[in-house]
Design an enzyme around this catalytic site. Structure first.
Site, PDB file in Angstrom:
ATOM      1  CB  ALA A  15      -9.350  98.861  57.691  1.00  0.00           C
ATOM      2  CD  GLN A  19      -6.550  92.358  62.590  1.00  0.00           C
ATOM      3  OE1 GLN A  19      -6.112  91.256  62.525  1.00  0.00           O
ATOM      4  NE2 GLN A  19      -6.831  93.243  64.045  1.00  0.00           N
ATOM      5  CB  VAL A  20      -4.758  92.727  55.064  1.00  0.00           C
ATOM      6  CG1 VAL A  20      -3.585  92.571  54.122  1.00  0.00           C
ATOM      7  CG2 VAL A  20      -5.931  93.725  54.406  1.00  0.00           C
ATOM      8  CG  ASP A 169     -10.352 103.720  49.737  1.00  0.00           C
ATOM      9  OD1 ASP A 169     -10.180 104.885  49.562  1.00  0.00           O
ATOM     10  OD2 ASP A 169     -10.322 102.506  50.467  1.00  0.00           O
TER      11      ASP A 169
END
Length: 185
Positions: A15, A19-20, A169
């Site tokens: 995003a 980052q994941v 969200d």
């Protein structure tokens, strides 16, 4: 415990802020590690300065500015955005949301791993689920959609009307289906 990469480590999501990645603790526990992009805080601060300058100009030189007070709006936006950059706060929000939703059978929230969470790194339980929009037609047929919809509806009503604290969200990328449960990410 030590955080370590594994042969299956991979970027799970990206995003604008970070980052994941999937990783494993030394004891083998699977975790997701959200890492803030280098320099993002500085870039956001620079961008906010520009917004503030424009807002000041609009407030000073336009009727809309004198009526809506854009500089004040940008100030609120600044506070909100900068708080999103502190992953320790996001970890606390996961804990609070998980506690608030603990009485819902079909809804879970991953727990953060405090020892591996900082303002720029958030480590939490890894959930190997499927985004709700990516469920196959067979998976959708097999789930009790009415019960799930009722539970999600009641969970959101509780968050908004009772708790005053809600998952802000709830897009499909933040809702995973795994083992007959919805996980709020």
């Amino acid at each position: 415990e030590k955080l370590s990469g594994t042969a299956e480590s991979a970027r799970l999501a990206a995003a604008s802020l970070g980052q994941v990645h999937r990783a494993a603790l030394r004891d083998g526990r699977a975790v997701a590690v959200k890492v803030q992009r280098p320099g993002i805080r500085e870039q956001i601060l620079e961008d906010l300065e520009v917004f503030e300058e424009v807002a000041r100009m609009l407030d000073k030189h336009t009727e809309a500015g004198s009526r809506f007070h854009f500089e004040k709006m940008v100030g609120e936006f600044r506070k909100s955005l900068l708080s999103e950059l502190d992953y320790r706060q996001e970890a606390q929000h996961l804990v609070t949301l998980g506690e608030n939703l603990e009485n819902f059978d079909w809804i879970l929230v991953p727990r953060p791993v405090e020892d591996y969470t900082t303002s720029r790194v958030l480590t939490m339980d890894f959930v190997p689920g499927t985004k709700v929009t990516a469920l196959s037609p067979l998976e959708r047929i097999e789930m009790d959609g009415s019960r799930l919809a009722d539970e999600l509806f009641c969970a959101y009503l509780k968050q908004i009307l009772s708790d005053g604290f809600f998952h802000a969200d709830p897009h499909p990328g933040n809702l995973l289906w795994w083992r007959e449960k919805i996980y709020f990410l």
